[in-house]
Design an enzyme around this catalytic site. Structure first.
Site, mmCIF file in Angstrom:
data_model
loop_
_atom_site.group_PDB
_atom_site.id
_atom_site.type_symbol
_atom_site.label_atom_id
_atom_site.label_comp_id
_atom_site.label_asym_id
_atom_site.label_seq_id
_atom_site.Cartn_x
_atom_site.Cartn_y
_atom_site.Cartn_z
ATOM 1 N N ARG A 59 -10.185 1.267 7.918
ATOM 2 C CA ARG A 59 -9.740 -0.099 8.204
ATOM 3 C C ARG A 59 -10.836 -0.916 8.870
ATOM 4 O O ARG A 59 -10.602 -2.063 9.241
ATOM 5 C CB ARG A 59 -8.522 -0.046 9.124
ATOM 6 C CG ARG A 59 -7.210 -0.394 8.400
ATOM 7 C CD ARG A 59 -6.100 -0.209 9.380
ATOM 8 N NE ARG A 59 -4.924 -0.961 9.096
ATOM 9 C CZ ARG A 59 -3.817 -0.455 8.560
ATOM 10 N NH1 ARG A 59 -3.771 0.784 8.174
ATOM 11 N NH2 ARG A 59 -2.747 -1.205 8.409
ATOM 12 N N ARG A 66 11.554 -5.580 5.939
ATOM 13 C CA ARG A 66 11.280 -4.194 5.524
ATOM 14 C C ARG A 66 12.121 -3.203 6.331
ATOM 15 O O ARG A 66 12.332 -3.373 7.519
ATOM 16 C CB ARG A 66 9.787 -3.896 5.747
ATOM 17 C CG ARG A 66 9.437 -2.447 5.539
ATOM 18 C CD ARG A 66 7.981 -2.237 5.320
ATOM 19 N NE ARG A 66 7.169 -2.384 6.533
ATOM 20 C CZ ARG A 66 5.845 -2.206 6.532
ATOM 21 N NH1 ARG A 66 5.211 -1.927 5.418
ATOM 22 N NH2 ARG A 66 5.178 -2.344 7.642
ATOM 23 N N ARG A 105 10.398 -0.984 11.800
ATOM 24 C CA ARG A 105 9.210 -0.654 12.605
ATOM 25 C C ARG A 105 9.059 -1.603 13.787
ATOM 26 O O ARG A 105 9.332 -2.794 13.666
ATOM 27 C CB ARG A 105 7.966 -0.727 11.718
ATOM 28 C CG ARG A 105 7.740 0.552 10.960
ATOM 29 C CD ARG A 105 6.662 0.443 9.940
ATOM 30 N NE ARG A 105 5.435 -0.200 10.414
ATOM 31 C CZ ARG A 105 4.293 -0.194 9.719
ATOM 32 N NH1 ARG A 105 4.233 0.412 8.562
ATOM 33 N NH2 ARG A 105 3.221 -0.786 10.184
ATOM 34 N N LYS A 127 0.826 -1.223 0.000
ATOM 35 C CA LYS A 127 0.000 0.000 0.000
ATOM 36 C C LYS A 127 0.855 1.267 0.000
ATOM 37 O O LYS A 127 0.684 2.142 -0.832
ATOM 38 C CB LYS A 127 -0.942 0.042 1.226
ATOM 39 C CG LYS A 127 -2.020 -1.011 1.233
ATOM 40 C CD LYS A 127 -3.037 -0.782 2.337
ATOM 41 C CE LYS A 127 -2.478 -0.868 3.754
ATOM 42 N NZ LYS A 127 -1.921 -2.184 4.113
HETATM 43 P P1 AMP Z 1 0.296 0.665 8.724
HETATM 44 O O1 AMP Z 1 1.462 1.588 8.665
HETATM 45 O O2 AMP Z 1 -0.773 1.024 7.730
HETATM 46 O O3 AMP Z 1 0.692 -0.792 8.634
HETATM 47 O O4 AMP Z 1 -0.359 0.855 10.170
HETATM 48 C C1 AMP Z 1 0.387 0.582 11.346
HETATM 49 C C2 AMP Z 1 -0.511 0.525 12.552
HETATM 50 O O5 AMP Z 1 -1.157 1.790 12.742
HETATM 51 C C3 AMP Z 1 -1.649 -0.484 12.484
HETATM 52 O O6 AMP Z 1 -1.236 -1.791 12.829
HETATM 53 C C4 AMP Z 1 -2.609 0.107 13.520
HETATM 54 O O7 AMP Z 1 -2.171 -0.122 14.836
HETATM 55 C C5 AMP Z 1 -2.480 1.601 13.244
HETATM 56 N N1 AMP Z 1 -3.439 2.024 12.191
HETATM 57 C C6 AMP Z 1 -3.149 2.371 10.905
HETATM 58 N N2 AMP Z 1 -4.255 2.738 10.248
HETATM 59 C C7 AMP Z 1 -5.282 2.638 11.134
HETATM 60 C C8 AMP Z 1 -6.677 2.860 11.054
HETATM 61 N N3 AMP Z 1 -7.273 3.271 9.912
HETATM 62 N N4 AMP Z 1 -7.416 2.658 12.170
HETATM 63 C C9 AMP Z 1 -6.850 2.265 13.317
HETATM 64 N N5 AMP Z 1 -5.543 2.002 13.455
HETATM 65 C C10 AMP Z 1 -4.751 2.187 12.384
#
Ligand code: AMP
Length: 213
Positions: free
Chosen positions: A85, A119, A152, A10
């Site tokens: 999400r 990553r 991360r 993404k």
């Molecule tokens: P990502 O960088 O998209 O993989 O997101 C990392 C983390 O951020 C996720 O595992 C969630 O803990 C939090 N997160 C990201 N997007 C959302 C969302 N739309 N709603 C709630 N938590 C989110």
């Protein structure tokens, strides 16, 4: 809107689509990680959820996005990466904006695990690399800005498993929520070595073939 499991590409595709389409890419994870870096009660709460691989509560995320999407740079359009999400977030988004297309990324679980565990991210500009599949020109140094890398805190085997489970339980139902209402462009990744340029070209081709409304 880009929809897909963690590790489906993404963020990588969103940042390239941003350059191609000339509109901002808004990454939920990036915004929330920035919040998690602050020593406030809110920052600590956000950090706790991210560290466990769980979704940050809707009450926080919905408000953050309502504000972000009302900013001037979104007037001509935007790319959503990681938002919504779950169904509650999708409903909130429906109330504030219209989505033109959903880009759905389909990736087998073994590729997700392989990709996320290797990553790396540039600490300076946020560009995403992979020390096995999407290497920088010079080890440990960002091609774009020369910044150093970090891994991360949620890219560990255990948290990756939880994030995939959360995707299947809470985010995957969005496919049915949007199907039939909003045009879909699907990109299926079956080869871990697929270069991002190839994927982005396919996605753009799909987007260009959509009927204008
Ligand atoms: P990502 O960088 O998209 O993989 O997101 C990392 C983390 O951020 C996720 O595992 C969630 O803990 C939090 N997160 C990201 N997007 C959302 C969302 N739309 N709603 C709630 N938590 C989110």
């Amino acid at each position: 809107m880009i929809l897909g499991p963690p590790g489906s590409g993404k963020g990588t595709y969103a940042s390239r689509l941003r350059s191609e389409l000339g509109i901002p890419a808004i990454a939920a994870g990036d915004i929330l990680r920035e919040m998690a870096g602050s020593e406030t009660v809110l920052g600590k709460t956000v950090k706790r959820y991210i560290g466990k691989g769980e979704l940050v509560p809707d009450s926080i995320v919905i408000e953050v996005f309502r504000n972000r999407l009302s900013r001037k740079d979104c007037k001509r359009g935007f790319i959503l990466d990681g938002y919504p999400r779950n169904i509650a977030q999708a409903r909130a988004l429906d109330r504030s904006t219209k989505i033109d297309a959903v880009v759905l990324l389909l990736v087998p679980e073994w590729i997700i695990v392989e990709r996320l565990s290797s990553r790396r991210i540039c600490r300076n500009c946020g560009e995403v690399y992979n020390i096995r599949f999407l290497k920088p020109k010079r080890d440990g140094i960002c091609d774009r800005c020369g910044g150093p890398f970090y891994q991360r805190i949620d890219d560990t085997q255990e948290v990756i498993r939880e994030r995939v489970a959360v995707y299947e339980r809470q985010t995957q139902p969005l496919i049915d929520y949007y199907k039939g209402r909003i045009p879909f462009v699907e990109f299926k990744c079956e080869d871990i070595d697929t270069p991002p340029e190839v994927a982005v070209k396919e996605i753009l081709k799909g987007l260009n073939q959509l009927e204008p409304d």
